[in-house]
Enzyme design. Structure first.
Site, PDB file in Angstrom:
ATOM      1  N   HIS A 160       0.859  -1.201   0.000  1.00 36.99           N
ATOM      2  CA  HIS A 160       0.000   0.000   0.000  1.00 36.99           C
ATOM      3  C   HIS A 160       0.890   1.245   0.000  1.00 36.99           C
ATOM      4  O   HIS A 160       1.955   1.243   0.641  1.00 36.99           O
ATOM      5  CB  HIS A 160      -0.906  -0.035   1.236  1.00 36.99           C
ATOM      6  CG  HIS A 160      -2.008   0.980   1.156  1.00 36.99           C
ATOM      7  ND1 HIS A 160      -1.781   2.312   1.383  1.00 36.99           N
ATOM      8  CD2 HIS A 160      -3.322   0.858   0.845  1.00 36.99           C
ATOM      9  CE1 HIS A 160      -2.929   2.969   1.229  1.00 36.99           C
ATOM     10  NE2 HIS A 160      -3.875   2.112   0.899  1.00 36.99           N
ATOM     11  N   GLU A 177      -3.969   1.738  -7.218  1.00 34.43           N
ATOM     12  CA  GLU A 177      -4.400   2.820  -6.335  1.00 34.43           C
ATOM     13  C   GLU A 177      -3.533   4.058  -6.546  1.00 34.43           C
ATOM     14  O   GLU A 177      -2.451   4.164  -5.933  1.00 34.43           O
ATOM     15  CB  GLU A 177      -4.247   2.397  -4.870  1.00 34.43           C
ATOM     16  CG  GLU A 177      -5.146   1.282  -4.430  1.00 34.43           C
ATOM     17  CD  GLU A 177      -5.460   1.388  -2.952  1.00 34.43           C
ATOM     18  OE1 GLU A 177      -6.639   1.347  -2.600  1.00 34.43           O
ATOM     19  OE2 GLU A 177      -4.524   1.552  -2.143  1.00 34.43           O
TER      20      GLU A 177
END
Ligand code: PGA
Length: 221
Positions: free
Chosen positions: A97, A146
């Protein structure tokens, strides 16, 4: 019908008691998902056993993921949680992430080690990339695209651009079977992403924290 992964990333939010409250509230709101739909919650490590116990005893159609894994197999690594400890409770692991890359200096080398350690323990990585040129380690089957500027800002990428990037990732990385989109996904915009040919679900931060909001997002899919 294509597979759809709807993943709740709670980040460093919710105590174990709040996690149970969320599950209690969402269970009557969530009809059993069709077999192509997977609902995955990623609580903090400390809540994982409690969440797992609640899901099992209430027979909820929810799977568990963690938000990070150690790159070490286990043993003398004070403060770490080993992949084997994780695999007792969880099936998935978010790895890479942007909040890990940026705040904890996780680079391609450490992320590649995390993926292979997780896979050896039987976990399925959900590997996050910020663009189509990012390295995707071998054995990754699920990627989450993302873009950093879309995370927590209320400014999602366009579905068309997300589709283009998902298709590029799939053609470049032969092991990748599913690409998810993440970044300011809400109940209002979720289908604009999941309707794209190469997008197989969403990774949801802010809009996953409230059970009513998250269940309405799921119902849209
Ligand atoms: P957001 O976060 O939905 O709050 O933008 C997504 C993520 O960071 O995974």
């Amino acid at each position: 019908m294509k597979d759809l992964y709807i993943v709740a990333n709670w980040k460093a939010n919710k105590t174990a008691a709040e996690a149970i409250e969320w599950l209690r509230e969402i269970s009557p709101l969530t009809t059993l998902p069709a077999s192509n739909k997977k609902m995955i919650v990623c609580p903090s490590y400390l809540s994982v056993p409690t969440v797992s116990e609640f899901i099992k005893s209430n027979d909820l159609p929810i799977e568990i993921g963690v938000q990070n894994v150690s790159s070490f197999e286990g043993g003398a690594y004070t403060g770490e949680v080993s992949v084997h400890q994780v695999a007792e409770f969880a099936k998935y692991a978010i790895i890479g992430h942007s909040e890990r890359r940026n705040n904890f200096a996780e680079d391609d080398e450490v992320l590649t080690r995390k993926v292979s350690t997780a896979v050896r323990a039987g976990l399925l990585p959900i590997f996050c990339v910020q663009n189509e040129n990012a390295l995707v380690p071998p054995d990754v089957k699920i990627v989450a695209y993302e873009p950093v500027e879309a995370i927590g800002t209320g400014n999602p990428d366009t579905p068309e651009n997300a589709q283009r990037i998902a298709s590029t990732i799939k053609s470049k990385c032969k092991d990748v079977t599913h690409v998810l989109y993440g970044g300011s996904v809400t109940a209002d915009n979720v289908t604009s992403f999941t309707n794209q040919r190469d997008i197989s679900g969403v990774l949801v931060g802010g809009a996953s924290l409230n059970p009513t909001e998250f269940s309405s997002l799921i119902k849209q899919c």
